[in-house]
Scaffold this motif. Sequence first.
Motif, PDB file in Angstrom:
ATOM      1  N   GLU A 157       0.860  -1.285  -0.438  1.00 39.15           N
ATOM      2  CA  GLU A 157       0.159   0.344   0.240  1.00 39.15           C
ATOM      3  C   GLU A 157       0.865   1.294   0.354  1.00 39.15           C
ATOM      4  OE1 GLU A 157      -3.303   0.123  -0.676  1.00 39.15           O
ATOM      5  OE2 GLU A 157      -3.974  -1.427   0.077  1.00 39.15           O
ATOM      6  N   GLY A 165       2.893   3.712  -4.006  1.00 39.19           N
ATOM      7  CA  GLY A 165       3.110   5.009  -4.256  1.00 39.19           C
ATOM      8  C   GLY A 165       4.235   5.633  -4.798  1.00 39.19           C
ATOM      9  N   GLU A 168       2.987   3.699  -8.758  1.00 43.13           N
ATOM     10  CA  GLU A 168       1.423   4.615  -8.929  1.00 43.13           C
ATOM     11  C   GLU A 168       2.295   6.758  -8.834  1.00 43.13           C
ATOM     12  OE1 GLU A 168      -2.094   4.249  -6.754  1.00 43.13           O
ATOM     13  OE2 GLU A 168      -2.352   2.365  -8.231  1.00 43.13           O
ATOM     14  N   PRO A 221       3.046   9.834  -8.467  1.00 45.69           N
ATOM     15  CA  PRO A 221       2.383  10.844  -8.278  1.00 45.69           C
ATOM     16  C   PRO A 221       3.476  11.905  -9.359  1.00 45.69           C
ATOM     17  CG  PRO A 221       2.906  11.242  -6.363  1.00 45.69           C
ATOM     18  CD  PRO A 221       3.846  10.233  -6.470  1.00 45.69           C
ATOM     19  N   LEU A 275      -1.814  14.280   2.793  1.00 43.95           N
ATOM     20  CA  LEU A 275      -2.309  13.552   2.384  1.00 43.95           C
ATOM     21  C   LEU A 275      -2.484  13.025   3.508  1.00 43.95           C
ATOM     22  CD1 LEU A 275       0.883  12.591  -0.609  1.00 43.95           C
ATOM     23  CD2 LEU A 275      -2.387  12.178  -0.469  1.00 43.95           C
ATOM     24  N   ASN A 294      -6.318  12.156   3.890  1.00 48.09           N
ATOM     25  CA  ASN A 294      -7.191  10.171   3.493  1.00 48.09           C
ATOM     26  C   ASN A 294      -7.590   9.521   5.087  1.00 48.09           C
ATOM     27  OD1 ASN A 294      -6.691  10.510   1.064  1.00 48.09           O
ATOM     28  ND2 ASN A 294      -4.573   8.492   0.700  1.00 48.09           N
ATOM     29  N   ARG A 353      -6.057  11.247  -4.356  1.00 49.05           N
ATOM     30  CA  ARG A 353      -6.009   9.751  -3.356  1.00 49.05           C
ATOM     31  C   ARG A 353      -7.316  10.180  -2.852  1.00 49.05           C
ATOM     32  NH1 ARG A 353      -3.694   7.254  -6.000  1.00 49.05           N
ATOM     33  NH2 ARG A 353      -3.814   5.860  -4.324  1.00 49.05           N
ATOM     34  N   PHE A 367      -9.132   6.751  -3.820  1.00 44.67           N
ATOM     35  CA  PHE A 367      -8.165   5.622  -2.716  1.00 44.67           C
ATOM     36  C   PHE A 367      -9.265   5.981  -1.252  1.00 44.67           C
ATOM     37  CE2 PHE A 367      -6.718   3.112   0.302  1.00 44.67           C
ATOM     38  CZ  PHE A 367      -5.553   2.278  -0.761  1.00 44.67           C
ATOM     39  N   SER A 387      -5.869   4.024   4.255  1.00 40.55           N
ATOM     40  CA  SER A 387      -6.434   5.261   3.570  1.00 40.55           C
ATOM     41  C   SER A 387      -4.781   6.270   3.999  1.00 40.55           C
ATOM     42  CB  SER A 387      -7.398   5.732   3.788  1.00 40.55           C
ATOM     43  OG  SER A 387      -8.528   5.485   3.396  1.00 40.55           O
ATOM     44  N   ASP A 443      -1.525   4.667   2.435  1.00 37.40           N
ATOM     45  CA  ASP A 443      -1.752   4.814   0.417  1.00 37.40           C
ATOM     46  C   ASP A 443      -1.674   6.710   0.745  1.00 37.40           C
ATOM     47  OD1 ASP A 443      -3.188   5.078  -2.132  1.00 37.40           O
ATOM     48  OD2 ASP A 443      -3.733   6.314  -1.276  1.00 37.40           O
ATOM     49  N   GLY A 444      -1.569   7.579   1.493  1.00 40.91           N
ATOM     50  CA  GLY A 444      -1.326   8.722   1.777  1.00 40.91           C
ATOM     51  C   GLY A 444       0.358   9.163   1.885  1.00 40.91           C
ATOM     52  N   ALA A 456       1.685   7.249  -1.159  1.00 41.20           N
ATOM     53  CA  ALA A 456       1.803   8.814  -1.992  1.00 41.20           C
ATOM     54  C   ALA A 456       2.721  10.175  -1.587  1.00 41.20           C
ATOM     55  CB  ALA A 456       0.372   9.214  -2.867  1.00 41.20           C
TER      56      ALA A 456
END
Lengths: 216, 210, 192
Positions: B8, B12, B16, B18, B50, B54, B115, B119, B128, B131-132, B135
């Motif tokens: 996860e 990022g 993925e 950014p 983020l 998130n 995001r 997400f 989340s 994930d933040g 990213a």
Amino acid sequence: MEIKVLFMIIIYSVLIQNFVLSRFLGLCPFFGCSQRISSAIGMGCAITFVMALASAITWIVYTYLLDPATSIVGFFTEGNGAPDLRFLRTISFILVIAVLVQFIEMFLQKKVPSLYRALGIFLPLMATNCAILGVAVLNVEGFTAIGIHTKLTFIQSVTQGVAGGAGFLLILILMAGLREKMELVTIPESMKGVPIACVTGGLMALAFMGFSGLSF
Amino acid sequence: MQRTLVQEVTKGITIENPVFRLLLGLCPSLAVTTSLINGLGMGVAATFVLICSNGMLSLIRGIIPPKIRIPIYIIVIATFVSIMEMMMEVYTPALHKALGIFVPLIAVNCIIFARAEIFAGKNGVGRSMLDGLGAGLGFTLSLAILAGIREILGDGKLLGYPVMGQSYEPILLMILPAGGFFILGFLVAALKLYDLRAEAKKSVLLASNP
Amino acid sequence: MLNIAKMGLVLGAFCVAAALALGGTYEMTKDKIAIQRENVMKEALSGVLPEAKKIIDDTIDGKTYYKGYATEDATGEPIGYAIIAEGVGYSSTIRTLVGLTPEGIINKMNIIYQLETPGLGTKAVEIRYGEEDPWFQRQFLNLPGDSVAVDKDGGQIVSISGSTITARAIASSIKRETEWLKAQGVIKPGTK
């Protein structure tokens, strides 16, 4: 004097400190909406329009609600002065811009459907465009390059909004013209798309640096 | 297929990323990367926002009516940006001044909206926030790479210390706006070239042993 | 209709929550931010008036200048003055904080704002390898503020190659402000 300042704001915003090439504001539409000249014009016009309106409205909100020196809240506190609400700047500007964009969209849809069809798809993107929040923040932070260290006046703010948008439109059209030509050229596979657009943008930024010696 | 918690975060930074993969958040990536310290500062600030936004948006995802989720995203994100801005002014005033209007402009950074929409609106709080974090780290790393290259070539320094020796004549172009465009363009192209090569290799392998 | 009212309520609740969160943070940080902002100007001022124990500001015709005193309680004659000089350079307005002795000799100076072309105009603040202070600004020290001019204008300041406009803007703005202070009778050249 006032006219001279306005003129300098226009020259600086369009050429010397162009919003895209020198201040790096609004790069998403610069890369995203510059494939065709027609869509570049649509996007550029929409941005200019929203930037001018947003400059005017955020200036009013900042001056009469947030800034304690001029806030109308002061009238209701019986001489105790208005509260300093300037810390709400970012959130209030972004909300005002989002509401404004929504209103413009609804208004155009009802009253000017032809314009709505032309600009429609670009409008929702506008709420989170950094050029628009950027110009609103720049208006209240002054224009240090020409020696204004305090908040701009209303007229100056709107001028900066219109001129910034015009600079944006100019760059988008130039870029779209270049990219339409570039489609006919052989480019290495890895450079296609954004990379070559970046390099083109860099060359344009270099060319626009030549304007920085303009003085009055 | 469910990703592990570590994946996860790492997605990022890699698949993925950014800036280099999804081409989001380009305005700050080019504007503040004239020196490594500015790039890192921007990255850390955006990462903070983020993670917070998130986490918060994931926490309240059950009670937001879907129709008005975008205005609520805007409010939550702008709130965290303002809080972060005040903190910055207290603890790192020099950095706050150097980043200038790009601190409030984090509120319109497309990475954070992406995001939130992709997400945080669909996943649990823990995931989340991870994930933040991912990213944010990807954004920070991208900014650090861009800023490091620009500072070394354009100024002969890294974090303010001379690294290229006294006789090095800096390539001024690199810290000018134009240099930012060039470096970004060539980095994205290099990554694309790498992908193309990897793909070609894969198809050769597939062809040789089906 | 009920739906719209509910959405409005939710949105309003979020706005209130956001405003409360921000207001709280602001209350916690506002004193520190105010001190921080004050310190920036204070540091710049004590940088150009190093001997002064107390610096207070004063205005003549709406223009601000700073007086530095040798004692904490600001008694006696000021031992130095400071003023912000603004000059239009090549791509920005350059602001310089100048510290002057009561005789109008430049004691220290500090460019507090400039956005000149990197590598050309920014040489005005460049510190050369192994040195402590910017070489361009060092030339101004111990000169009478009302006589500084770049070499191309017949003065004694060695200009920045390729950036005469920047050098000229700095020199002429300092000259102008010193002359203004002299005209107001604040500084008195030749009294020592």
